[in-house]
Design an enzyme around this catalytic site. Sequence first.
Site, short mmCIF file in Angstrom:
data_model
loop_
_atom_site.label_atom_id
_atom_site.label_comp_id
_atom_site.label_asym_id
_atom_site.label_seq_id
_atom_site.Cartn_x
_atom_site.Cartn_y
_atom_site.Cartn_z
CE LYS A 12 -3.97 -2.12 2.36
NZ LYS A 12 -4.88 -2.03 3.54
CE1 TYR A 52 -9.36 -3.25 0.77
CE2 TYR A 52 -8.73 -1.16 -0.22
CZ TYR A 52 -8.39 -2.31 0.46
OH TYR A 52 -7.09 -2.54 0.83
CG ASN A 115 -3.70 -2.00 7.06
OD1 ASN A 115 -3.57 -1.70 5.87
ND2 ASN A 115 -4.74 -2.67 7.51
CG HIS A 118 -5.40 -6.35 -0.30
ND1 HIS A 118 -6.60 -6.45 0.35
CD2 HIS A 118 -5.41 -7.29 -1.28
CE1 HIS A 118 -7.33 -7.40 -0.23
NE2 HIS A 118 -6.63 -7.92 -1.23
CD GLU A 129 -8.75 -9.77 -3.30
OE1 GLU A 129 -7.60 -10.08 -2.89
OE2 GLU A 129 -9.64 -9.38 -2.52
N1 UDP Z 1 -9.82 -0.17 7.12
C1 UDP Z 1 -9.95 1.08 7.71
N2 UDP Z 1 -10.69 1.18 8.86
C2 UDP Z 1 -11.28 0.11 9.45
C3 UDP Z 1 -11.17 -1.15 8.84
C4 UDP Z 1 -10.42 -1.26 7.67
O1 UDP Z 1 -9.42 2.06 7.21
O2 UDP Z 1 -11.93 0.27 10.51
C5 UDP Z 1 -9.01 -0.31 5.90
C6 UDP Z 1 -7.66 -0.98 6.16
O3 UDP Z 1 -6.68 -0.38 5.30
C7 UDP Z 1 -7.93 -2.42 5.76
C8 UDP Z 1 -8.86 -2.21 4.56
O4 UDP Z 1 -9.70 -1.13 4.96
O5 UDP Z 1 -6.75 -3.11 5.45
C9 UDP Z 1 -9.70 -3.41 4.17
O6 UDP Z 1 -10.41 -3.85 5.31
P1 UDP Z 1 -10.63 -5.40 5.60
O7 UDP Z 1 -11.65 -5.50 6.69
O8 UDP Z 1 -10.89 -6.13 4.33
O9 UDP Z 1 -9.22 -5.82 6.25
P2 UDP Z 1 -7.96 -6.62 5.64
O10 UDP Z 1 -8.51 -7.74 4.79
O11 UDP Z 1 -7.12 -5.64 4.87
O12 UDP Z 1 -7.24 -7.14 6.86
MG MG Z 2 -9.94 -7.71 3.34
#
Ligand code: UDP
Ligand code: MG
Length: 155
Positions: A12, A52, A115, A118, A129
């Site tokens: 990212k 997303y 974070n 992805h 994906e």
């Molecule tokens: N995210 C965020 N706030 C939240 C939860 C998620 O900004 O409260 C962002 C974060 O960058 C995360 C992405 O949205 O990695 C996708 O969320 P997901 O729940 O799919 O988590 P991941 O699969 O990335 O662990």
């Molecule tokens: Mg996810």
Amino acid sequence: MANAERTLVLIKPDALQRELAGEVLSRFEKKGLKIVALKLTNLDDSTLQEHYGHLADKPFFADLKSFMMQTPVIAMILEGLGAIDEVRKIVGATNPREADAGTIRADLSMNVPSNMVHASDSPENAEIEMKRFFKDDEVFTYVKLTDKYHFGEGV
Ligand code: UDP
Ligand code: MG
């Protein structure tokens, strides 16, 4: 390798801004995951809307999209035994402050959306994906001298 899985990973914009893309890639390489596709790419609004889509009704969705468009991302496909779950394990929990020490998110970041990485979360999503980010002729199959250690019966 016939018994291996493939998964989609994005490094990212925070990792690129902070000059940690190499560190992230290195962690996957050290595990023995094989890079079978890799490129720098800009994400646009419609790609992020798809990617997303499960978060479209969340209050942070607009911030997440603009964060993901700050710089190009590094998109890659990694191959390995149980690669989908193994990569998620190395990446760690979504919230870096809840992620286990030793994971990329716990060790290198503190907040969402920034974070670092992805990673696909299921075989179904990995298929979708990988196709979202790569054409067939951008994905490679090749033999590495270390394949016997990472994919073999144990040497
Ligand atoms: N995210 C965020 N706030 C939240 C939860 C998620 O900004 O409260 C962002 C974060 O960058 C995360 C992405 O949205 O990695 C996708 O969320 P997901 O729940 O799919 O988590 P991941 O699969 O990335 O662990
Ligand atoms: Mg996810």
